[in-house]
Design an enzyme around this catalytic site. Sequence first.
Site, mmCIF file in Angstrom:
data_model
loop_
_atom_site.group_PDB
_atom_site.id
_atom_site.type_symbol
_atom_site.label_atom_id
_atom_site.label_comp_id
_atom_site.label_asym_id
_atom_site.label_seq_id
_atom_site.Cartn_x
_atom_site.Cartn_y
_atom_site.Cartn_z
ATOM 1 C CG ASP A 34 -4.637 -1.192 0.260
ATOM 2 O OD1 ASP A 34 -4.252 -1.579 1.979
ATOM 3 O OD2 ASP A 34 -4.491 -0.226 0.313
ATOM 4 C CB THR A 35 -0.174 -0.941 0.958
ATOM 5 O OG1 THR A 35 -1.198 -1.084 1.401
ATOM 6 C CG2 THR A 35 0.869 -0.416 1.344
ATOM 7 C CB VAL A 36 2.872 -0.979 -3.919
ATOM 8 C CG1 VAL A 36 1.939 -0.476 -4.625
ATOM 9 C CG2 VAL A 36 3.118 0.867 -4.376
ATOM 10 C CB VAL A 67 4.674 0.363 3.298
ATOM 11 C CG1 VAL A 67 4.970 1.167 3.976
ATOM 12 C CG2 VAL A 67 3.616 -0.062 2.482
#
Length: 423
Positions: A237-239, A254
């Site tokens: 998912d998110t970085v 983010v």
Amino acid sequence: MIGLSSYAGVMESPMNSAVEQQPVSPLDNTWKQETINNQKPRSVGGFVLVHAGAGYHSESKAKEYKHVCKRACQRAVDQLKAGALAVEAVAAALVELEDSPFTNAGTGSNLNLSGEIECDASIMDGKSLHFGAVGAIGGIRNPVLVANRLLSEAQKGKLSAGRIPPCFLVGRGAHDWAVSHGIPPCPSDKMATKFSLSAYKRNKRKMELAEKMDTGHNQTKKRRQSSENENGSGCLDTVGAVVVDLEGNVAAAVSSGGLAMKHPGRVGQAAHYGCGCWAENACNMNPYSTAVSTSGCGEHLIRTMLARECSAAMQSEDAHQALLEAMQNKFISSPFLASEDRVLGGVIVLRCCTCVDAQPSQSIQGILVEFLWSHTTESMCVGYMSAQDSKAKTHISRLPAGTVPGQSLAIEGGVCRLMAVVE
């Protein structure tokens, strides 16, 4: 393990999911917290911590995940060495993470039900406390640049006729605003990769097959469980990134492509205030500057406002214990997620204070940085680097064998001292 340079040292303190194992406080007797007024340090950069998602990082692609984290760290450090503030450096790190085809952000993002890419991103400046975010934005290669532009435009003050500038835009409006402010568009098909397209086709076939199956209770339950697994800890998912510059300013950012096969228009935690990222400089009420970036299941992170909760927890004396309790009490055991079987998420956290060396000279100023990461997913890939390091360090953190994702957590971290001579 201690690595020293002429100005800074980074100490790694592995603390993998061991509740009983507590680190020694880095604020020992040779350091004291003190605000430096009317003195400017000789610039020696700062520190950056990045993550390439909380989910599952296969051993076969471990090299690629670590490599993109190294590049993101280097990009931020280059900005810091050039004199950029934390918010500019953190945006630079995110651009590198978004451009990688191996991360679920920007290029290579998950496709939604309609086969389109819609991204979320946000950024927060700890110095001004301004925030910028975009949600479900399509046709923009680097969503974090739009979020950062929203932040910088808001800092200029009110618009014509006294209108309040936006800090959060979504969908077509966000895209049009970005283009009107000089950010070039990028067709969605140019942002898709062979991997993201094949994943979309595979998921679409699974959905079509499921729709042909019996709609009874048992089959519905099985399909729901299958969907949870598809979008659970097995899906990156998110970085994100957190940065401190030598003046002690912190920033966090983010970016995410969201869950696979999400409904068009869905906005995850990466765009929500207090959920995706948080940054706040030290003030009279808070002795520490803090910066947080999250990853995982957006709906879980939104309902717990995990970024802001972790930031508030970092004002306690023991950073490791504070983060452990925040992840356990505010996330895994949160009453807002009581109906969830598995609570999936991860955070990177940075906290720091301005210090002077009590021995032997008051002319040595420094930033004492504590950095931590924690996750309930199977793994989380992180990288970190100070401006004095020759290269970034990377690590794929994994839950201990035998533990259950979503019900247990891992926590690791370290300490970095950034030193400079006060002019």
